[in-house]
Design a protein around this motif. Structure first.
Motif, PDB file in Angstrom:
ATOM      1  N   TYR A 115       0.841  -1.203   0.000  1.00 38.99           N
ATOM      2  CA  TYR A 115       0.000   0.000   0.000  1.00 38.99           C
ATOM      3  C   TYR A 115       0.880   1.259   0.000  1.00 38.99           C
ATOM      4  O   TYR A 115       0.425   2.351  -0.330  1.00 38.99           O
ATOM      5  CB  TYR A 115      -0.901   0.063   1.283  1.00 38.99           C
ATOM      6  CG  TYR A 115      -0.098   0.612   2.419  1.00 38.99           C
ATOM      7  CD1 TYR A 115       0.782  -0.195   3.107  1.00 38.99           C
ATOM      8  CD2 TYR A 115      -0.086   1.986   2.675  1.00 38.99           C
ATOM      9  CE1 TYR A 115       1.639   0.333   4.054  1.00 38.99           C
ATOM     10  CE2 TYR A 115       0.769   2.518   3.634  1.00 38.99           C
ATOM     11  CZ  TYR A 115       1.626   1.686   4.308  1.00 38.99           C
ATOM     12  OH  TYR A 115       2.481   2.217   5.212  1.00 38.99           O
ATOM     13  N   SER A 240      -6.959  -0.655  16.220  1.00 38.29           N
ATOM     14  CA  SER A 240      -6.736   0.332  15.168  1.00 38.29           C
ATOM     15  C   SER A 240      -7.836   1.357  15.314  1.00 38.29           C
ATOM     16  O   SER A 240      -9.015   0.993  15.374  1.00 38.29           O
ATOM     17  CB  SER A 240      -6.860  -0.301  13.778  1.00 38.29           C
ATOM     18  OG  SER A 240      -5.633  -0.780  13.348  1.00 38.29           O
ATOM     19  N   THR A 287      -6.254  -3.676  11.122  1.00 35.88           N
ATOM     20  CA  THR A 287      -6.179  -2.788   9.958  1.00 35.88           C
ATOM     21  C   THR A 287      -7.119  -3.293   8.845  1.00 35.88           C
ATOM     22  O   THR A 287      -7.842  -2.509   8.227  1.00 35.88           O
ATOM     23  CB  THR A 287      -4.720  -2.728   9.458  1.00 35.88           C
ATOM     24  OG1 THR A 287      -3.890  -2.342  10.555  1.00 35.88           O
ATOM     25  CG2 THR A 287      -4.557  -1.753   8.320  1.00 35.88           C
TER      26      THR A 287
HETATM   27  P1  ADP Z   1      -2.515   2.426  14.084  1.00 39.68           P
HETATM   28  O1  ADP Z   1      -1.876   1.466  15.035  1.00 39.68           O
HETATM   29  O2  ADP Z   1      -1.664   3.598  13.690  1.00 39.68           O
HETATM   30  O3  ADP Z   1      -3.953   2.744  14.384  1.00 39.68           O
HETATM   31  P2  ADP Z   1      -2.692   0.378  12.028  1.00 39.68           P
HETATM   32  O4  ADP Z   1      -2.018  -0.762  12.681  1.00 39.68           O
HETATM   33  O5  ADP Z   1      -4.108   0.156  11.639  1.00 39.68           O
HETATM   34  O6  ADP Z   1      -2.581   1.733  12.760  1.00 39.68           O
HETATM   35  O7  ADP Z   1      -1.857   0.731  10.734  1.00 39.68           O
HETATM   36  C1  ADP Z   1      -2.113   1.889   9.983  1.00 39.68           C
HETATM   37  C2  ADP Z   1      -0.925   2.142   9.102  1.00 39.68           C
HETATM   38  O8  ADP Z   1      -0.766   1.027   8.215  1.00 39.68           O
HETATM   39  C3  ADP Z   1      -1.099   3.326   8.209  1.00 39.68           C
HETATM   40  O9  ADP Z   1      -0.644   4.497   8.841  1.00 39.68           O
HETATM   41  C4  ADP Z   1      -0.250   2.943   7.011  1.00 39.68           C
HETATM   42  O10 ADP Z   1       1.115   3.165   7.297  1.00 39.68           O
HETATM   43  C5  ADP Z   1      -0.451   1.450   6.914  1.00 39.68           C
HETATM   44  N1  ADP Z   1      -1.570   1.011   6.055  1.00 39.68           N
HETATM   45  C6  ADP Z   1      -2.626   1.755   5.649  1.00 39.68           C
HETATM   46  N2  ADP Z   1      -3.485   1.017   4.935  1.00 39.68           N
HETATM   47  C7  ADP Z   1      -2.972  -0.233   4.881  1.00 39.68           C
HETATM   48  C8  ADP Z   1      -3.418  -1.454   4.279  1.00 39.68           C
HETATM   49  N3  ADP Z   1      -4.568  -1.537   3.613  1.00 39.68           N
HETATM   50  N4  ADP Z   1      -2.628  -2.557   4.423  1.00 39.68           N
HETATM   51  C9  ADP Z   1      -1.462  -2.487   5.094  1.00 39.68           C
HETATM   52  N5  ADP Z   1      -0.993  -1.365   5.672  1.00 39.68           N
HETATM   53  C10 ADP Z   1      -1.745  -0.249   5.589  1.00 39.68           C
END
Ligand code: ADP
Ligand code: MG
Length: 333
Positions: A115, A240, A287
């Motif tokens: 991504y 998330s 995510t």
């Molecule tokens: P957080 O812990 O920051 O809430 P996540 O674990 O859900 O976040 O990860 C979000 C991050 O993953 C985003 O900031 C981006 O870097 C990355 N990301 C965004 N969309 C996707 C996706 N569809 N698949 C994998 N990585 C993603």
């Protein structure tokens, strides 16, 4: 009323009683761009500090391996060589990439470490003032696709065949680091503890005194007051949430998680908390749920043994997978 989940963790501070053989020791610090809270049970402060140092060393080591911000990391080398050549990486990084691709297969592409090239289109730091041009969004998908990542198991090399293609571990790296730090601590003889990477946590053993570790589910309108405490017994819990990073255009709230198949950010979910045996899987699935949406996400999780989810949607509604029973957990005021 909007409810959002905020995971905090509870630990019983050392009582200092001579009769109490073990106490908990805690350290908070910034690693991998987020706050880590580390808790270990140890016989004395010296042993506690030694264990905490071990965990910090392990998380820092992983950060150097997987960070795409650090130009010296192997991940950055893979990205720099996109469209040019394959890069031989450590078996550890190769393993993480292979498992990430496995999760892409499981989630039908909702989760995709490639991504990352879409990060140029969307910014969730308050600097965006208008929706990006649909043509630009459509074009960003051209360089995305886990199916295109070329892996060579024998030499553990990775090749991104399209110039400008990139991988990034933003949605799985913190969970992986938490799992590794926990594994190292367990191997070193630490019988209980918590590794919490800003809400991505794994816990093992019991608190001093024998109680389960607990995670609090809170109402964000009043974060000081938890509406339920859930025990975490040898499991990982990862949230998330879109409450820190999102943009709003025409009344629609876009989360910092992007659907790799369309190039558009996820909408409709405010927070997803996944319970799973490993933080790596829980992180990636939390995510993925954002991208899948509430209905498909719940259905998907209900088919995975040993995995559960609590979702809060944009309307403030709470949704739980079959294995979660909020009626039976203790309610606190
Ligand atoms: P957080 O812990 O920051 O809430 P996540 O674990 O859900 O976040 O990860 C979000 C991050 O993953 C985003 O900031 C981006 O870097 C990355 N990301 C965004 N969309 C996707 C996706 N569809 N698949 C994998 N990585 C993603
Ligand atoms: Mg994640």
């Amino acid at each position: 009323m909007t409810f959002r989940l905020l995971l905090i963790f509870a630990w019983i501070a050392s009582t200092g009683l001579a009769a109490q053989p073990d106490s908990s020791y805690h350290r908070a610090l910034k690693l991998m761009g987020c706050r880590f809270d580390l808790t270990v049970i140890a016989a004395d402060a010296k042993a506690g500090a030694r264990y905490l140092d071990l965990a910090v060393g392990e998380i820092s080591r992983i950060e150097r391996l997987i960070s795409s911000w650090d130009s010296a990391s192997q991940t950055s080398e893979v990205n720099r060589m996109a469209g040019i050549r394959a890069v031989v990486v450590d078996p550890e990084l190769y393993g993480l990439i292979s498992r990430a691709i496995g999760i892409s297969q499981l989630t039908d592409g909702a989760f995709d470490i490639s991504y990352a090239s879409m990060d140029k289109v969307w910014h969730f730091d308050g600097t965006m003032t208008a929706m990006p041009d649909p043509a630009v969004i459509a074009a960003s998908v051209d360089r995305v696709g886990y199916r295109r990542i070329v892996l060579n198991e024998e030499e553990h090399s990775v090749y991104l065949p399209v110039a400008g293609m990139k991988i990034g571990f933003g949605a799985i790296g913190k969970g992986y680091a938490a799992d590794r730090a926990r594994a190292l601590l367990e191997q070193s003889g630490v019988k209980a503890g918590i590794v919490n990477a800003s809400g991505d946590l794994t816990a093992w053993g019991k608190q001093p005194g024998g109680k389960d570790w607990l995670v609090a589910i809170t109402n964000p309108l009043n974060r000081a007051k938890a509406f339920a405490w859930l025990p975490v017994d040898n499991r990982a819990v990862v949230t998330s949430g879109d409450y820190e990073k999102y943009v709003t255009f025409d009344g629609t709230r876009y989360a910092h998680i992007i659907d790799p198949r369309t190039g558009y950010p996820a909408t409709g979910i405010v927070s997803a908390t996944v319970f799973a045996p490993k933080a790596e899987l829980a992180d990636a699935l939390a995510t993925s749920i954002f991208v899948m949406g509430t209905e498909i996400g719940l259905d998907f999780i209900n088919q995975l043994p040993g995995v559960d989810v609590i979702i809060i949607d944009g309307a403030g509604q709470l949704h739980t997978s079959a294995g979660i029973d909020l009626q039976n957990v203790s309610q606190h005021d």
